[in-house]
Every structure is written in structure tokens, then in C-alpha cells.
Design an enzyme around this catalytic site. Structure first.
Site, PDB file in Angstrom:
ATOM      1  N   ARG A 169       0.874  -1.177   0.000  1.00 55.22           N
ATOM      2  CA  ARG A 169       0.000   0.000   0.000  1.00 55.22           C
ATOM      3  C   ARG A 169       0.905   1.219   0.000  1.00 55.22           C
ATOM      4  NH1 ARG A 169      -1.867   0.673   6.328  1.00 55.22           N
ATOM      5  NH2 ARG A 169       0.215   0.409   7.181  1.00 55.22           N
ATOM      6  N   GLU A 229      -1.822   7.708   5.925  1.00 52.48           N
ATOM      7  CA  GLU A 229      -0.402   7.701   6.290  1.00 52.48           C
ATOM      8  C   GLU A 229       0.509   7.953   5.088  1.00 52.48           C
ATOM      9  OE1 GLU A 229       0.241   4.036   8.417  1.00 52.48           O
ATOM     10  OE2 GLU A 229      -0.655   4.797  10.257  1.00 52.48           O
ATOM     11  N   GLU A 242      -5.714   6.987  15.104  1.00 56.38           N
ATOM     12  CA  GLU A 242      -5.491   5.556  15.327  1.00 56.38           C
ATOM     13  C   GLU A 242      -4.669   5.322  16.590  1.00 56.38           C
ATOM     14  OE1 GLU A 242      -3.703   3.333  12.157  1.00 56.38           O
ATOM     15  OE2 GLU A 242      -4.895   4.293  10.594  1.00 56.38           O
TER      16      GLU A 242
END
Lengths: 671, 671, 671
Positions: free
Chosen positions: C110, C149, C309
Site C-alpha cells: 500500500r 499515512e 489511530e
């Protein structure tokens, strides 16, 4: 001996191109204050001098040279070919290197040209020629400096083709090649020269190997090392020839790097007029290792050399760049000179403002002033060297001990698989050199084809590869009364890394009077003990030869393990001489015991009977000789009694009886 | 049980192709002296046998085979396909591999063929066929040895395509594939088979991962492992079929490597006639680990196996290649035989002169003589084995304990991310195997689909992946009275690495009578303590299960941290059997405590009641049985009283009461 | 201050797409029990939403949003662009990244899109727009979450071209570029923009460098960092614009990662409506470092932020993924809130069954039940937050101390070569921040262009790069009475990493009243000692400035080595203020000594006079203020007397005199 220069060159790398003209004037003023009389220029200016394929622009260089000439500098003129211009890599991508991983590089870094690139060769020799044509008859150009710190490898297709040509020339037939590399092992038989592949990570490379660039075929890897060294040497010779078309006399050098693994410096030395090198010890490098490197650099031609680079203070590329302590730079400079240097040059004269070396020490700091500790030390040394300029150059080091250093051995020992990854060549050589350093016995580091008869004693540690003719030469030496010391991991292979059959140490076996049946390898936490005849003991590590006497006498035996009682160290009378064989890597106490016996046999004379821990080195002139007395220990040491009354060239005072020398203290005593 | 060979094969890798004919004769003489009766030949001769695409040349091999046949050797004939000829890689570059980094390799190394290359497949099977056609009816060809130490991976485009075909066959639909890999995570949904990418550094690889070749999708990585193992197995089967066209009977093997991670050896074993393997422990490998690997190799087919390779003395590729101590090779050979070997073969018979294995030990050293310690030990063993040749083969190991070893679990446990990088599969299995080794209880390493009913006790450490059918099989085993021991990190995922929902240990939960709510991971400097019912304690590390009793009883509780008082080890009655669950990785004292309770429950009979530290293993024949009594400790150990009076086949003497066995001492006692 | 949300968002990442519908219902039930009111959805669903180039399918997302809306959730809607669909990489390979090694990646992982890929830009902004068009007017969509992120680099040809454009815009002329990078060094002069090469391993990269991605030209590397940060920020802005076409108001964020090196978060913050970040400390991360990151995240906009998170319990990607101890998650959440968070969100709400994060903690474990310790703690916190929802949001942190954090400095300090590899930016900043943490003095982490006048004291450790305007701003600050603390390695270079000439610390020299002549670097085993005026001492390490007073007074001197007696710490009166200069990296005792003097000078008020080891942080509301009193030590600590009688919002009880707070205990006291 011919002196390359009329005075002690004192100066170093100077890059006025990085600065405005107002700075140049300030530089001249400050340098004069420090008695600087030499500058190495044009080291990385290719991109500036040749801004495009057909344009050359020497305007700035003309100005720099004019200024330095006017100031009566000895100019060390570099050819600038150690870093490719960006435009060249863009236009001719093949001029850059392909690395061991098989990745072709783009523009960047330095020392970045493929040595077999015709593009590079054309442009580099053209540039060297143009420089020689323009500046070769300038009397201030005292030395040519080709490229810079040659090194690295290239694994491109072009190099692969050149390698095949090199091999064909060497081996003539594929049968010879296959035999040399023992290609029957793992079915590597080559049936066509084009099947030869460079030994990189995509070829025979061993992944995660203990030593970088190891392959499954050491013979192939060693040939590649030779080829690569030769290829770069060709680059050097090519530029040299281009210079010689216009300048027949000025000495030509390139700066070397001590025990750098990549190039066979003994082979290179033959093509160089004078050796020069760059000395960059770390904060914890033993001083004996520094000394050994000097003795190696001097040994390359057995002549005085140039110290091309050292830092006045700290470096930038080490993990922890400690400052040189007060007096350290001076003591280190004299150590260099003691071992044979006739120049003291710094990298660099003015600290740069940007780029990766901006924290590298320099004569002029970023503060831009002479009001610094470092400058004051540079100036003091300059004043002293001025006084020595007509005294030291022309004197020579005469050693009674020769320690063999050989790049083929270096490559072969480190590329072989087994018996232990702890065997590193330079470390091994240094373990024996250190004895002579500690005992003030002069050493020259010599090649395998040296004239051994010049030495009372030859030390050949880990003489793993014994090349043709060497057996005979060493036997002749010993027969005639020479004392030879060799060790474990000697006499194992021939020039292609194929083992000598019939028992270790192969060609040295008869002369050694022993047979090594097995070689045990010890893990780092393991050791054995050697017991000498007098009952004293020494630990030993790394490898232990299990040997049998075949004429030799045992000087020490193992005390432990299943080979307890077997000889660990032997001596064999052979002709008028003796061969000492050391079967395991002993700690200092054991090494000293054996080497002192050998040195006594050889009647080696220390430069001073008892140095009290001082380093004492002698340079001999035609009329006078000079003792360099230096203290690299952490405490004050007493100058040996025998020197009392001798004149110190530096202080102008005679040594007093019982006089102590502090850390980094130096005396140069006239005999 | 069918014996594959008529005698104990004693010999090993023999490469006369690397030597002149005069050496061959000397070899025969020396080998005979050592009672060597077998040679493994032609392992790396592809380049010699097939010098070009259409040429084959068997001249030399004919001669070798003729000589060995005349000397009545049992020939282990390799197919030579483990190293590509240089010409083949030059002509068909795609035949070489592409590595995990995405780099396509050139010619070099060995084990270098892309398993899915049609070029390789064509030439390899053709070669195997030609060899079988030519030599298959030679009665001295006793065994076929396909390729060599299969292993490694290839990530080329060709393999990528083959992977897609393999996946299509396995999953049929993309829906199934997406579900198996849980591609909803991180949006990895595959809509076309061609979108599947191999799990290399350029695909889903995790940079600087704790375990080499980890990816973001363990399910994908595990499937790649299966695919790669299958692909190489196809290569094996392809050669086997080519041989079987001409030779219907001679056993066919390939040499395995113990707990090598890359290939699912249980799957391979089904295609092999006899298992063979190469045993290369390091100087500090625990003897129990060596024993475990033997029991695994024997377990692959639950049949005696061949020791295809061991070194007579040292190796070359370990960091520190220690010599085998006197008696060690012999003791190690008997350990091998004790655990099921019917052959003792060395790599190699004569030490090579060049290439990366030139320092690898051999029966004949570089000295070329039989006058070496190593040779004498080889000869002694040869003489002994000759006497055992009609005694030991045909006897079998019968273990009461089965320890599960499973390659899917191996891959899954090591490719999963979390909870701790300290969980290594082989290390974990060995921690439990060691108990049985120490207590002289026979173990067979068994696959997940073994017939559990053959064992009194099944140990399944870190049974992380529970594949279809296994829950039922284990439940049936326990219900019928079996004793099952399992541990933390068990029952977590199914065959595609997707978690069993509903609480750990998933399918084992009911049978275990516990629920593991959380799994704590401890850093290396941390530990907890387990307190057993009797108050004794054991440290525990790596992971700690936080569990609840759901029918089981607690045998030990944590003594520290917030989960002090929670059960750490449990036992659950299930049907007629019991399940022991160990919730944390305990030190020896704790592991021993639990396993001895379990072994007592299972009424496991040790081969000897108290071995006093000796390794004692039993092989049972139809009429007689034999105890192998061996000492691998650093001190003399007493032979158990119960063996007094028993005849030792090696010495010919009966064991005396109180007799001590020194280090590396061996006795083979007849029952 | 505007509150971004009407209540404390409590929830986290929710991926119902990975589950069947029956699970969704169960989720809603369980979440409600835990008082969860928010879900972050659609983070990695690109492949599902856009199954092919021209097809979009929002069916499932519609259902998820409908369900959450009905349950009155605050939806944090992600745009899903952080992971490319497989089909896109297959169809447009250039959309993937090329890594530092020069390897172009295939599909996988990712955070994998080339930021300068037009394909990515087109599809990403189109997707963001479609989402906004469809869901932007849903009142339950409370926040947009772009990508995920952001991070990583791309070194593809496309990025290389974009870099040249970026440089052209910045420097306008090649002369300026060459000057900025000091290309005269090593002859790197660029004559054409197309000659610029990205600073990767194939360009100017330094092999085996101490810091990843170091090159020979830090100026080039720093510009690449700026370019790469800007490029990704462009991606963010592009999606933001696409959203704003349809939704003018909903706050837009992306989740940051504390002190992540890759992106200039201060520059990013200007484009973000609200800061959010992911907090993942390891088992041994100091709590002060966690606090510092919170203060940095709050400092980015000097506004409350979102905790996007954290794990309810353990992680999966750390080496040892310890469980959060009972109460730890709660205490850590309150620490977060104390430092400015207005939301508490988890990754994730339900533990996934496969993929590399399957062992990452979640609100609902694999057991699928609310009957877990973790769930109970989540629920307890949920209940508490519900009560605080109208109390805490809207209150602010007001710090008297500003600590400068600057990404340009981060890059420059870590990419420079020398003087020591031990100088790591975050570690250095934390060494000074820690003092204020230990003494309960509020800190805001501020950028170099902050309004300094808001702070009584500014701490600027290792202010290596001093950018234009900063000298003036800092001088103005001090002149007006500010207390500035700075250290070694400050004032060295300008914005292009070129050194300020004239002596360190360059532009700060006059204000500091000192001149640093040399910088010594100490190896890890070395240290010096600083002696303060009162005779107390502190060890110091890493670097030692050798400095001269030029108006400043010495507060401490070195006690060892050749610079014993030279000043190690100084203070200089400048205008109405003072500048403290710390010349070496001291241990805690020395750092505390100096910073307490400075804090006293600045009259900094701690939140509590003596916290007894407790962390005490204050948030101020318009009417009321709140003290967060937390215990992160391993022992019970006494609540300061001054808080006795104050009401604790959590327990509803007033603090008793002498009351102790256990580990992980928390009180929120109303002033």
C-alpha cells in the site's frame, strides 16, 4: 637516491574554484604565514574545464596557476579525471559504472567512470594532454597528479567483453582457463570465451557472504581483481602517456590509499614516478598499523614517498570524527616523514561550504581566520619543516627486516571459503609487523618478487598463495643464511587458487621441515594454548595447524584439546638459514617470543636497543643519519640513555640524560 | 520392510572427472583399504556430458562406471541437472533464475535453473533419459540421484505465469482466490488472473522484514511456497519418469537437507523411492537437533533412509569450520544409523583442488595419502560397517511418540506478522523434541495426515495452521485414548492463513477445554514464571497465552504480571485421552515437567529406563533388536545397569557392570 | 476556538467490507454497548469501489453509510486512495513507484502510487470527487480522511522530470542551483536542467551510509525531500479540491505519524482543516516521547487534534507486540486528550481474519465477543468519554515554552556527513523536551516561523539550519526579553546546507556571545565531564564544542581532555533577554541543571509545583480549566497537596489529601 623535489612540499588540496577572488588573496596571505609552499589543484574540475563535449575553458585555472606561480608554489597539478561531468553521463550513459548488484549507475558521486569505456578513455586522455600542453613547461608545476584515489569496480557489459579479451591474452586457450578455474567443479566448463561472465551478484556471487564480492570460484574472482586493477592502471598509463607528449620530466603520481584492497599497488608502482598516499587513521587505529602502511607505501618503490593527504584535524566520513589532539598532527606528520615521506600535504587548505566533506578538517576553518588552534599547529610545523627542508629529503630508510605484502594473497585469502571467516589479510600481516614496530626494528614491506638478499630476515605471514618462482627464491634466500618466518595458511595454493597437492604447506613443506595434516578453525569464544619449551604459554586462536615434524624442531606445543602435545611452532635449519613456522594465531606474548628468537637468529639490529615504548625510526643520509624519536603512548616516556647528548633538530637542544618525552613529543636526533 | 540395498553403502561423492587417470587408480586402492563400497558420481557433470545443444559425450562417464563396476561398487548415479552448463544460459538466458529482488541472473553458481523453464525441463529430462538408457541396466547402478539439494526460488515472468495456472487449478474462481488471501484487506482484490504478481521485493514484499521474503499477505506467500515446492517436485518427477522409461526398478532419490524450509518434504517423499539427506551440523549444533532431523528424514516415509552426505572432518562454508574431534565422525555416523540410516556416505571421497569447496573435508586429503587421522577413522568405520552389513539393514525404528512437523505450518508461522519475531518453527519444534531425546524415548517426526493411532502420544507444538480434516483426526485420536500435547500459537489459522473465529485455539478449543483470550509477547529481556501445583517453578518467555479454563484443569499458573494466577498450562480429559496445552514457551525445567506428566499418562516406554545422559536408540529386527548406546557429552558416562552382559557388536565384548562410556564412545548392543 | 466536532468522536477504523452482513448487525450491537459513536470507513476500498477503469460500484459503501447514519455515527470517510487497485498497476505500470535502489515496483503493498503519476492523479481526484458528490451532503459524514499515512519516496523517471520542474521554479537559473548545491565540490556542475538526477542509490547515494538515503550532496537530498513532501501534499490538495467542489464545509484531514521524517508536516498543516495522527508506541517507548509527539501534532496548527489511530491492545508489526496492560489504553487515551486530542479512535474496531495485520489489536477480538478484557476497557472509556463530551472539547492547551521542531533541520542534520553518526534529530529534540515533561511545564512544539512572542522560553536544540529571517526573528525575541536555549550543532548552515562562514554558530554567534572554534566527536565508549560553577558535574557525550567566550559567561566547563577548562555551557545577556548555549550532549543531571536555570529566568510556571513524578497537563476552557493527572510510573505516586479537594470528573469524587494514584491511574480535576 634521486630526490623528486627540491624542498619538502608543504601544503595540500586547494580548491579556489569554490571561492571568490577576494578569498584567494586572503588564502595567499594566510598560507604564507604557515610556510605553505605547495598546492594540489584541479582535482575535481573536469566539469568546469570542459563544460561540453567540444569546449574547454582554462581561464580560471590559468589564473590559479598564475597566482601560485607568482607566489613560488610547488604546484601539484591534478588531471581532474576522477569525477565525470554530468553532461558526459547524460550524453554517454555507458561512461558510468555498473555495480556488483548489476545496476547501471546514473550521474553522481566520484570515481565513477567505467575503466573500459572508450568514451572515458578518449576524453580523459585528451584532457590530460591539454593540461600538459598548457602547463607542462611551467617550472612551478612540480608534480602531476593523475585522477584521484583510483578504486571501485565496474561490472558492465563493456567490462565483461574486456575481461574476455584479458583472459584470452592470459590463458590463450579455454583448456588453460578451465584448468585455472577448476571449472570441473560444479560443471562450470566454458566452451566459448563469450560464455565467461563477470563475478558479480548475478553471476557466481555468494549471497550474504562473509566477505564482500565472494563468489563460488575464487580463481575467477582473483582474475577479475587483477583485470580490474590492470584496467585502471591502463587508465593511469593512458593519461601519463598523454602528459609525456608535452612534459618529459615532471614526476607523475596518483594518490594511493595504504592497504586498499582493490588495486595491486606493487604493479602500479612500476608505472609511477613517485608514490603518494592519503593517510586517514581513525581515532582508535593502532599507531603501528599507520606505520605499517607508511612502510608499505615506501616499500612500493623502496623510495621516499609523498604524503598527499592527511587532515589537519578531523574528518567527516568516519562514524565518530574526533579532533586530532594538540601535537597529534605534528607527531603524525613526523611519523610519516620518519617512515619515508618527503612531503606533508593536507586535505585540504580551506574547508568547503557545502558537499559531503564540509566537516572535513582544513588549514583554514569555516571561521576563515588564522586564529585557531589547528592553524597554529600547521604554522608551527611549517616553520619546522622549512628548517628540515635541506636535511631530511635525500635520506633513506634502510630496513633489515622485510615483511611480504602481496595483493594476490590479499584477494585469495579473503575470497577463499573456509576454514575461518576471521582470517583478514591486513589484520594478519599487522599482527607480525607489530613486533618490529614495538622493538624499533626497521621494516620494509616487500613484494613477493623482492630481492630478498637485502634483508636479514623475511616475514611472510599467511603466505597462502605461492606463485611460480617463489619457492625457489625463498629456498635460495634461506639456504644462503636468511631467516624466514611464515605461518598457518601458507603454501596452500598456486597463482590460480588451486591447491598444491602433497600436503601443506605445499612448496614450503620441505624447507619448513613439517607437514600440516589438518587445520582446525576456532570460533571466537574458543582458544587453545601454546606451551613453549621454557614452560611459558600463550593463548592462540582462529586457526590451529595440526602438524608433524619432518626435520624441524618444535618450539612450542599445543596444551589443549585432542592435539595437545602436537607441535604448534617449529624451526627448521635449512642450508645456512632457518625457517620458523607458526602454526596458530597467537596472542602478543607468543608472537613476540617466536619473533624475538628469529630476530636474534637473524642478528637484526633495532634502531635503539630499548625504546622504552617510544617509536624510534632512522633515516640515513650520505653523511648524516637521523633518529626520529616519537611518543604515541598515553604517558611520558624516557628517551633511551644512548641518545643523551645528541642534538635535536627541532628544539636545537641536545637530549639530556634521563629526559622524558611527553605524549606526541617528537625529537629528530642527528647521529 | 523392503531393504533398498543389499549391504550398507559406504562411500560418497566421487568426482574423478576433476582428476587425471593416474589418480583414479590410486583412489581405488585407497578406498578399498577403507572398505568403501559405493560412490556417488556424476553430480555436477552436465557441462561435460553435454558440451553443446546437440552433443552428448559419455566417454569419461563410461570409463568411471566401468572402473567402479569392475571394483564391485554400488554406484549412486546422479543426473547432473543441478547446475546449468554455461552454454545453455548463454543461448537461453531465460533458463536462469530471477531472484527475490527481481534481478535476472546470468550464468553462475549451482541450483540455478528456473523450475518452470521449458528449456530446462526439456534438456534435463532428456539427459536423465539418456543416462538411464545407457546405464539403467548396469547392475552396479544401485540408486539414482536426481539433481542435488533442490532449493531456492525463481521470480521470473515465466514463473509468474505458471503461478497463475497453479492458482487457477487450485482455486477455480477468482472469488475463491480473493477469499483465500483476504484481499479485501488493503484493497488487493484481483479481477483477472493476470493481475496476480509473485510475492517478491517488487510486489508485496516487506522491506527489512524480520524473516526473509515476508510479504503483506502471508496467504499469498504460503501459496507461492507450495507452488515453488510443487514446481521443483515436478522437475524431480519429470526426470524420474524419464529414467523409468529405461529402468523400472532401481530406487530413485534426491538428497534432502533436514529441516530445509523451502520444500514440503512430506509431499516430496511420496514421489521418492528412498529418502536420502545431507547432514552438516555446526560445531555448536545440539546433538538433539541432529537426532531430530534424522527422525524427520526417517519419518518422511517412516522407513530407513540414506545418509547421502556428511563430511569426514570439517566443512568450508560455515563461519568457523572446526575439525570433527577423534571419534566424532564415527559416533555421528552411528547416531545416524541408530535413527534409521542404512548407508553412510561422505561428501566427498577426494578433496578438490579448486572451487569454493576446496577446504571441505574428504576421505583423501590434499596430502593425497591414507596416512591421516581422518582416513584412519574412515577406515575403522568401514571395517565395522562391513561387519554390520547383514545385521542392521532391515531393522526398523519403532517410536511410541509422534512429533508433528509440517511445512505449511513452518511457512505460515514464520511469514505471519506478530505477535513475536522470536517464534521460529524449527527452534520451537526442537524445544519439545529435546525432552524425548534426553529421556531416550523414541520419536518419529510425523506429518499432519499421519496415522496417529500408531503413537501413544502425539506432540504438536505451535500447530498454528490446522488444515481441513485435522481437527477431526486429532479429536478421534484423543477420544480413543491418545495423549496429545500442543502449545501456544496453535489452532490459529486455516490452510490459507485466515484466522479461525470464535476464540483461540480455534478448532482445538473444545478438545483443549480452554479459551485463549489474549497472547502477550515478551521482549528478549523479559520473562514470566509458571508455578506448578507442587510449588515448583519455571521461567517462560516469548509468548504468554492469557487463557480461561473451559473444562480443563490448570497444571500451572503465571506468577507475575497482571495475569498472575491465570492458567499457563492445562490438561483436559477428552474421551479416553487427554490434551495438554502449554501456554508459554518455558525453560527446560518446565517443559520437562509437563512432558513427563504427559508421557506417564501415555505410558511411553523409554528405550532405557535411565540413560545417565547417554543417547540410547533402538532398532528392531524381525528376530533381534539392537540398542545404539552413544555418548555425546563431555564426560564419561555409565552404561545403564540393565545393559550389563549384553554383547557389543563393535567390540565383540559384553558390557560389564558399571562400565563407563567415554565421549563419542559407541556400543551396539544386541537384545 | 472552533470545535471541529460536536462531540468526542469515539470509534475507529471499521471495515465491514471484510465481513458478511450478519456480522455488521452484531458489530452495531457491540459498538453501541461500548458507546462507540464514530467509524472511519472506506480506507482501503479503491479496488472494490472501482473494479475497472470506467466502472464504479458504491453499492456496499451505500449500505455501510446508511447503516452508520441510521445508528447516528459520526462517519470519518476516507477516500481509499492509499492503495492502488491491481488492475490499475497492470494497465498503467508507471502508476507504481520506483524505489531508492532504482527498482520499479509491480503491484503490491500500500502507499504505492507514484505521486507524480498523472494516471494516479487523474483517478485519485476523480474518486475523491465522486465520493464527495455522493456522500458530501450526508450530515453524518463528519470528516473527510484523504488517503492514509502518506509517506515513502518514488525515484522514477517521471518524478525525475517533475523534480527538474520543481527546481527550475525554485532556483530560476542553473547558476543559482549550482551555487545552492555547491556543485564545484567534486565537479558536479550542471549545465542543463536535464542533467539533474534524483538522489538515489544509482545517483549520488552513499553505499552503506549511516543514515538511509544519504548522498554526497546533502543540499540535493534536502531539496528532494522538500520536493517529495510537496508532491504528496499536491496529491492531498488535489483530492481536497475535488471534495470541495461538492462539500464546502466538512473538515478534511489525513492521518499523520508523529515525528515521521518524510514529510514537512508544518507545511502540510496549513492545508489541513484538522490534524489527525496515529499513535503507536512500543513497549519501551518513553512516555515523554509520546507526549512530545502529541505536543508536536497539536503544535502543527496550535489547535486540538484527532487521535485517528491507536490500538486497543497490541500491534502486529513491532518485533515484540506486548499487550497493553490493564488501564494502559485508558491512561494513554487520556494522555492524548490532555495534550490536545478531541477524539479517541482505534485501529481497528474488528480484528481482520487475514492479511498482515490480523494480529493487530481491535475492539472486537477474533473471539467475536464483548466478553474480553480489552472490550471491557474500551467500554469503560466510552462511558467516561460520553460524560466528558461537553466538557473537554473546546478547551485548549496553553504552553509557556516553545520547542522548535523543523523538518528541514531534521533532514539536514541526518543527511550531513560528520561530525558524528550518533546525532539523530528526534532523539536530540526529545532530550530537551523531557525536562519540561518531567517538570510539568506545558510545551508546544513550534515551527521556525512561529510567533515566538507567545512563549516565555524558546528551546531550539540542534538548530543546525538557520533559514532566512530566522536570525532576525530570534534576535528580536531575545531582545524583547525572551529566553532562548540552543545547543551544539546550531547555526551551522543556511537553507541549502551551505555553511555560514565566520565561525560557528554563524548567525547566532553574536546573540550567543560565543565562538565555537572546533567540534569534537566522541565515540560511544567516550565521554567528557562538565563541571558547573557550584562544583556539581554531569557527563557529556556525542559532541563537544570547543568554544570561546565573546561576551557570554560560562556556566560550566569541561573537566577532561585537552579542552578541560574551556566553557561547555554559556549564558549571554542580549537585550532584555538571555541566550543559553549548551555545548555538549549532557546526561539528564546536566540538562536539568541548565534548563531549570533558564526556566527560572523565563519565569515558566509549571502546571503543578511538584508533580511527584506524575504527568500533569492542563487544558483551559473559557470558564473552567482541567488538570489531567496521570501516573505512568511503576509505583503509586502521591497527588500534589495543591489538588486536594478538587473534583475528579471521572470518579465524581474530590481528591483527598495525601491520596495516591496507582500506575495508569488518571484524574481529571476541575479548577
Amino acid at each position: 637516491m634521486k630526490r623528486p623535489f627540491k624542498r619538502i612540499l608543504y601544503g595540500g588540496d586547494y580548491n579556489p574554484n569554490q571561492w571568490g577572488k577576494e578569498v584567494w588573496k586572503e588564502d595567499m596571505r594566510i598560507f604564507k604565514d604557515a610556510r605553505i609552499n605547495s598546492a594540489t589543484i584541479n582535482v575535481f574540475s573536469w566539469a568546469k574545464i570542459q563544460p561540453s563535449e567540444d569546449t574547454y575553458n582554462f581561464t580560471e585555472l590559468d589564473e590559479v596557476i598564475a597566482m601560485l606561480s607568482q607566489e613560488n608554489y610547488d604546484i601539484v597539478l591534478a588531471t581532474s579525471t576522477a569525477a565525470l561531468p554530468a553532461w558526459m553521463v547524460k550524453r554517454y550513459p555507458e561512461v558510468a559504472r555498473t555495480d556488483y548488484e548489476g545496476r547501471h549507475h546514473k550521474f553522481g558521486q566520484r570515481h565513477n567512470a567505467c575503466p573500459n569505456s572508450l568514451v572515458f578513455q578518449k576524453f580523459a586522455s585528451r584532457l590530460a594532454g591539454k593540461l600538459a600542453e598548457r602547463y607542462g613547461n611551467n617550472p612551478h608545476v612540480t608534480c602531476w597528479h593523475i585522477s584521484n584515489e583510483y578504486g571501485g569496480e565496474c561490472y558492465c557489459e563493456n567490462c565483461e567483453k574486456a575481461f574476455r579479451v584479458w583472459l584470452r591474452e592470459k590463458y590463450q586457450t579455454l583448456d588453460e582457463l578451465n584448468k585455472a578455474w577448476n571449472t570441473e567443479f560444479w560443471g562450470h566448463t566454458i566452451y566459448d570465451w563469450d560464455e565467461v561472465v563477470l563475478p558479480d551478484a548475478l553471476g557466481d556471487g555468494i549471497e550474504d557472504a562473509a566477505e564482500p564480492h565472494m563468489t563460488a570460484f575464487a580463481g575467477l574472482s582473483i582474475d577479475y581483481c587483477r583485470f580490474n586493477s590492470d584496467g585502471m592502471l591502463n587508465n593511469f598509463k593512458m593519461e601519463k602517456e598523454a602528459i609525456r607528449k608535452f612534459d618529459k620530466e615532471t614526476p607523475i603520481t596518483t594518490n594511493m590509499m595504504g592497504t586498499f584492497k582493490g588495486l595491486d599497488y606493487f604493479k602500479w608502482a612500476k608505472e609511477m614516478d613517485v608514490i603518494s598516499w592519503d593517510n586517514y587513521p581513525s581515532y582508535n587505529t593502532p599507531w603501528s598499523l599507520v606505520a605499517m602502511k607508511h612502510d608499505l607505501m615506501r616499500g612500493l618503490k623502496d623510495q621516499p614517498f609523498m604524503l598527499m593527504e592527511q587532515t589537519p584535524s578531523q574528518q567527516n566520513w568516519q562514524p565518530y570524527n574526533s579532533l586530532k589532539r594538540p601535537g597529534q598532527m605534528r607527531a603524525q606528520s613526523y611519523q610519516t616523514m620518519a617512515h619515508g615521506a618527503d612531503t606533508i600535504q593536507f586535505f585540504q587548505l580551506r574547508r568547503s561550504v557545502g558537499g559531503c566533506e564540509k566537516f572535513h578538517g582544513a588549514v583554514i576553518a569555516h571561521a576563515g581566520t588564522e586564529n585557531t588552534r589547528v592553524f597554529r599547529e600547521v604554522k608551527q610545523l611549517g616553520e619546522e619543516l622549512e628548517k628540515l627542508s635541506n636535511v631530511i629529503p635525500g635520506t633513506v630508510n634502510e630496513a633489515e627486516v622485510g615483511v611480504i605484502f602481496d595483493w594476490d594473497n590479499y584477494w585469495a585469502l579473503e575470497y577463499t571459503s573456509g576454514p575461518s571467516i576471521s582470517l583478514k589479510y591486513v589484520d594478519q600481516i599487522h599482527r607480525y609487523y607489530r613486533y618490529f614496530y614495538d622493538h624499533n626494528m626497521g621494516v620494509t614491506m616487500i613484494p613477493v618478487d623482492a630481492d630478498f638478499s637485502k634483508y636479514k630476515m623475511i616475514v611472510a605471514p599467511v603466505l597462502y598463495m605461492v606463485k611460480p618462482g617463489m619457492k625457489e627464491a625463498l629456498e635460495k634466500y634461506v639456504k644462503n643464511g636468511g631467516i624466514l618466518v611464515t605461518t598457518y595458511m601458507s603454501g596452500i595454493v598456486g597463482e590460480s587458487d588451486n591447491v598444491y597437492l602433497g600436503g601443506y604447506p605445499g612448496p614450503l613443506k620441505e624447507m619448513a621441515g613439517i607437514w600440516v595434516e589438518e587445520i582446525d578453525a576456532l570460533a571466537p569464544e574458543q582458544y587453545n594454548i601454546v606451551t613453549f619449551k621454557d614452560g611459558s604459554q600463550s593463548k592462540c586462536k582462529i586457526v590451529c595447524d595440526l602438524m608433524h615434524l619432518e626435520g624441524a624442531e618444535a618450539l612450542g606445543e599445543y596444551a589443549e584439546d585432542f592435539y595437545a602435545g602436537m607441535p604448534a611452532v617449529t624451526r627448521h635449519d635449512y642450508g645456512k638459514g632457518k625457517l620458523y613456522y607458526i602454526g596458530s594465531c597467537m596472542e602478543v606474548v607468543g608472537t613476540d617470543k617466536i619473533l624475538s628468537m628469529a630476530a636474534e637468529d637473524a642478528r637484526v639490529n633495532p634502531v635503539a636497543e630499548n625504546g622504552n615504548g617510544l617509536e624510534i625510526v632512522k633515516r640515513n643520509g650520505e653523511e648524516k643519519s637521523f633518529y626520529f624519536v616519537m611518543n604515541f603512548k598515553d604517558e611520558d616516556l624516557k628517551i633511551p640513555e644512548e641518545f643523551a647528548g645528541k642534538m635535536d633538530l627541532l628544539s636545537g637542544n641536545a637530549v639530556e640524560k634521563g629526559e622524558m618525552l611527553p605524549k606526541f613529543g617528537v625529537k629528530i636526533l642527528e647521529e
